[in-house]
Motif scaffolding. Structure first.
Motif, PDB file in Angstrom:
ATOM      1  N   LEU A 184      40.195  64.347  54.377  1.00 48.67           N
ATOM      2  CA  LEU A 184      39.997  63.213  53.476  1.00 48.67           C
ATOM      3  C   LEU A 184      38.523  62.857  53.320  1.00 48.67           C
ATOM      4  CD1 LEU A 184      42.867  60.834  54.691  1.00 48.67           C
ATOM      5  CD2 LEU A 184      42.902  62.475  52.818  1.00 48.67           C
ATOM      6  N   ARG A 185      37.685  63.500  54.084  1.00 49.48           N
ATOM      7  CA  ARG A 185      36.257  63.157  54.093  1.00 49.48           C
ATOM      8  C   ARG A 185      35.572  63.532  52.779  1.00 49.48           C
ATOM      9  NH1 ARG A 185      34.079  64.196  59.698  1.00 49.48           N
ATOM     10  NH2 ARG A 185      34.418  61.968  59.936  1.00 49.48           N
ATOM     11  N   GLU A 227      31.240  61.674  45.586  1.00 49.56           N
ATOM     12  CA  GLU A 227      32.593  61.373  46.071  1.00 49.56           C
ATOM     13  C   GLU A 227      32.596  60.202  47.063  1.00 49.56           C
ATOM     14  OE1 GLU A 227      34.028  66.066  46.005  1.00 49.56           O
ATOM     15  OE2 GLU A 227      33.929  65.009  47.907  1.00 49.56           O
ATOM     16  N   PHE A 228      31.412  59.816  47.500  1.00 47.37           N
ATOM     17  CA  PHE A 228      31.300  58.745  48.488  1.00 47.37           C
ATOM     18  C   PHE A 228      31.426  57.407  47.765  1.00 47.37           C
ATOM     19  CE2 PHE A 228      29.119  56.017  51.583  1.00 47.37           C
ATOM     20  CZ  PHE A 228      29.593  56.506  52.786  1.00 47.37           C
ATOM     21  N   VAL A 229      32.495  56.685  48.047  1.00 50.83           N
ATOM     22  CA  VAL A 229      32.775  55.428  47.347  1.00 50.83           C
ATOM     23  C   VAL A 229      31.970  54.281  47.979  1.00 50.83           C
ATOM     24  CG1 VAL A 229      34.607  53.773  46.781  1.00 50.83           C
ATOM     25  CG2 VAL A 229      35.101  56.235  46.792  1.00 50.83           C
ATOM     26  N   PRO A 274      29.527  49.451  61.945  1.00 50.79           N
ATOM     27  CA  PRO A 274      30.753  49.602  62.731  1.00 50.79           C
ATOM     28  C   PRO A 274      31.446  50.942  62.515  1.00 50.79           C
ATOM     29  CG  PRO A 274      30.701  47.477  61.635  1.00 50.79           C
ATOM     30  CD  PRO A 274      29.550  48.258  61.097  1.00 50.79           C
ATOM     31  N   PRO A 275      32.323  51.348  63.446  1.00 55.08           N
ATOM     32  CA  PRO A 275      33.007  52.643  63.325  1.00 55.08           C
ATOM     33  C   PRO A 275      33.870  52.724  62.061  1.00 55.08           C
ATOM     34  CG  PRO A 275      33.490  51.579  65.436  1.00 55.08           C
ATOM     35  CD  PRO A 275      32.739  50.599  64.634  1.00 55.08           C
ATOM     36  N   GLY A 276      33.969  53.936  61.516  1.00 59.09           N
ATOM     37  CA  GLY A 276      34.891  54.173  60.400  1.00 59.09           C
ATOM     38  C   GLY A 276      34.373  53.830  59.023  1.00 59.09           C
ATOM     39  N   LEU A 277      33.060  53.487  58.937  1.00 63.60           N
ATOM     40  CA  LEU A 277      32.529  53.094  57.624  1.00 63.60           C
ATOM     41  C   LEU A 277      31.874  54.249  56.872  1.00 63.60           C
ATOM     42  CD1 LEU A 277      31.006  49.512  58.051  1.00 63.60           C
ATOM     43  CD2 LEU A 277      33.337  50.196  57.628  1.00 63.60           C
ATOM     44  N   GLY A 278      31.794  55.433  57.483  1.00 62.11           N
ATOM     45  CA  GLY A 278      31.299  56.574  56.729  1.00 62.11           C
ATOM     46  C   GLY A 278      29.978  57.173  57.202  1.00 62.11           C
ATOM     47  N   SER A 334      30.467  60.964  57.650  1.00 63.75           N
ATOM     48  CA  SER A 334      30.637  61.538  56.311  1.00 63.75           C
ATOM     49  C   SER A 334      29.287  61.648  55.616  1.00 63.75           C
ATOM     50  CB  SER A 334      31.558  60.653  55.458  1.00 63.75           C
ATOM     51  OG  SER A 334      32.776  60.468  56.099  1.00 63.75           O
ATOM     52  N   ILE A 379      39.434  54.499  47.426  1.00 65.92           N
ATOM     53  CA  ILE A 379      39.493  55.512  48.493  1.00 65.92           C
ATOM     54  C   ILE A 379      40.957  55.856  48.784  1.00 65.92           C
ATOM     55  CG2 ILE A 379      39.032  55.934  50.960  1.00 65.92           C
ATOM     56  CD1 ILE A 379      36.484  54.228  50.636  1.00 65.92           C
TER      57      ILE A 379
HETATM   58  P1  ADP Z   1      31.958  56.751  61.016  1.00 66.83           P
HETATM   59  O1  ADP Z   1      31.190  58.000  61.301  1.00 66.83           O
HETATM   60  O2  ADP Z   1      31.114  55.632  60.491  1.00 66.83           O
HETATM   61  O3  ADP Z   1      32.822  56.306  62.154  1.00 66.83           O
HETATM   62  P2  ADP Z   1      33.447  58.472  59.187  1.00 66.83           P
HETATM   63  O4  ADP Z   1      32.392  59.067  58.338  1.00 66.83           O
HETATM   64  O5  ADP Z   1      34.038  59.318  60.253  1.00 66.83           O
HETATM   65  O6  ADP Z   1      32.956  57.069  59.800  1.00 66.83           O
HETATM   66  O7  ADP Z   1      34.592  57.934  58.197  1.00 66.83           O
HETATM   67  C1  ADP Z   1      35.942  57.853  58.574  1.00 66.83           C
HETATM   68  C2  ADP Z   1      36.819  58.323  57.447  1.00 66.83           C
HETATM   69  O8  ADP Z   1      36.800  57.339  56.411  1.00 66.83           O
HETATM   70  C3  ADP Z   1      36.360  59.630  56.800  1.00 66.83           C
HETATM   71  O9  ADP Z   1      37.067  60.721  57.286  1.00 66.83           O
HETATM   72  C4  ADP Z   1      36.650  59.451  55.330  1.00 66.83           C
HETATM   73  O10 ADP Z   1      37.935  59.950  55.066  1.00 66.83           O
HETATM   74  C5  ADP Z   1      36.694  57.958  55.135  1.00 66.83           C
HETATM   75  N1  ADP Z   1      35.498  57.412  54.464  1.00 66.83           N
HETATM   76  C6  ADP Z   1      34.487  56.758  55.058  1.00 66.83           C
HETATM   77  N2  ADP Z   1      33.587  56.325  54.152  1.00 66.83           N
HETATM   78  C7  ADP Z   1      34.054  56.706  52.950  1.00 66.83           C
HETATM   79  C8  ADP Z   1      33.583  56.536  51.603  1.00 66.83           C
HETATM   80  N3  ADP Z   1      32.471  55.834  51.348  1.00 66.83           N
HETATM   81  N4  ADP Z   1      34.286  57.081  50.591  1.00 66.83           N
HETATM   82  C9  ADP Z   1      35.434  57.750  50.870  1.00 66.83           C
HETATM   83  N5  ADP Z   1      35.955  57.923  52.103  1.00 66.83           N
HETATM   84  C10 ADP Z   1      35.275  57.414  53.137  1.00 66.83           C
END
Ligand code: ADP
Length: 348
Positions: free
Chosen positions: A32-33, A39-41, A72-76, A79, A201
């Protein structure tokens, strides 16, 4: 859904685990990345700025300056690091602060990098002091200093590296040593996402997962995803499981809401740990102020989990405030649980 099916589907997920992911989740997350900047929203200021930096650097045929990503974690962050490599047309080597135990571990990685390659270090604030200091000359002048032999025969040998770009990610810039921070030329802070961005997303991920979902359902998931793409994708996957078992062809608002309720994510988007933390503050600490250590001990959670994951969203959403004496619950937190608010906010 029968109780048996419900139990199977949601077992172990009563609180949507924010920290650990299953192996299946990790694999799905990769698919999903986003791979390209387009593609980065969301995070528009960051992507606009990055586009300019990358274009200019490519024109000059130079490696990109070192980039520090925080949030914070999960924000991209991860990616974005992969996207940078893709846009620069270079290779990426990914590791993390705790994985590099000794300077020796880093030598192998650094000497294998080609000109312009990206070295991604996640959780860079957790690098040991020795490794961190070893990185300084590598970042500054593409050199590393080896010490060979011991005692009176000890000598320092300089080794030239090919110029590379370090992309560091951290959940807490405050923990980064000033000399390390100063060696990054580009610095971005990622913030929580808007509902409309998360809905985009979710719809995109649904397509990749081969799922049909309507706009209202995507928005409902977005509203309850703590402003975080990773959480949004995880909730979507749980709804996919439910739809599959219940033989539902297209996920609508009712299906999404019901599954989210079963996952114990409330209408405000708070999950069980969030509610537990807030309730504890209100009931056991009389609304605070309470220190993070006491909160972590009472919740039986790691201090890092509270400060990296739980607290940032509760702060952002306005349920708690940070004061010099600790965290305090706001009026919104009291209202959320239907408890009368008898404090004067000005006091804090
Ligand atoms: P982090 O490294 O900050 O913990 P990640 O890059 O692993 O976050 O993002 C977690 C998941 O969220 C990714 O696998 C992706 O699917 C999704 N994601 C994060 N940011 C975006 C974005 N801006 N657009 C689309 N998907 C995103």
């Amino acid at each position: 859904m029968t109780e048996e099916t419900r139990r199977k589907l949601f077992e172990g997920q009563k609180t949507v685990d924010k920290v650990q992911e299953t192996e299946e989740d990790v694999v799905l997350n990769m698919s999903l990345r986003p791979h390209k900047l387009t593609e980065f929203v969301g995070q528009k200021e960051i992507t606009d700025n990055l586009k300019v930096c990358i274009t200019a650097t490519k024109q000059r045929k130079e490696p990109l300056e070192h980039v520090l990503l925080s949030g914070p974690p999960g924000l991209g962050k991860t990616s974005l690091a992969h996207i940078i490599a893709h846009e620069m047309g270079t290779k990426i080597t990914a590791t993390s602060g705790p994985a590099i135990e000794r300077a020796g571990d880093l030598i192998g990685i650094l000497t294998n990098l080609e000109k312009g390659d990206i070295l991604f270090i996640d959780e860079i604030h957790r690098l040991s002091k020795v490794v961190e200091e070893f990185l300084y000359p590598a970042m500054e002048s593409s050199q590393i200093d080896f010490i060979i032999d011991k005692g009176q025969f000890a000598r320092t040998i300089k080794f030239n590296l090919k110029p590379f770009t370090l992309v560091g990610a951290t959940t807490r810039t405050g923990l980064l040593a000033a000399p390390l921070r100063a060696r990054f030329g580009i610095f971005y802070h990622l913030d929580f996402y808007q509902i409309e961005e998360l809905a985009r997303i979710i719809k995109h991920s649904a397509k990749i997962l081969g799922m049909k979902i309507d706009d209202e359902a995507a928005e409902e998931i977005a509203r309850r995803a703590r402003g975080t793409p990773r959480v949004a994708n995880r909730l979507l996957r749980r709804i996919r499981d439910y739809a599959q078992v219940a033989k539902i062809d297209k996920v609508n608002l009712e299906v999404a809401s019901k599954t989210l309720d079963e996952l114990r994510i409330d209408k405000a988007g708070l999950d069980e740990i969030d509610r537990k933390a807030l309730k504890l503050m209100l009931e056991s600490f009389n609304g605070g102020p309470v220190g993070i250590d006491s909160l972590a001990a009472s919740l039986n959670e790691e201090v890092d989990t509270i400060s990296d994951t739980i607290e940032p969203y509760l702060l952002k959403a306005g349920y708690i405030k940070r004061t010099s004496r600790g965290r305090v619950a706001t009026k919104l937190a009291y209202e959320h649980f239907g408890i009368k608010y008898a404090k004067q906010e000005e006091l804090f």
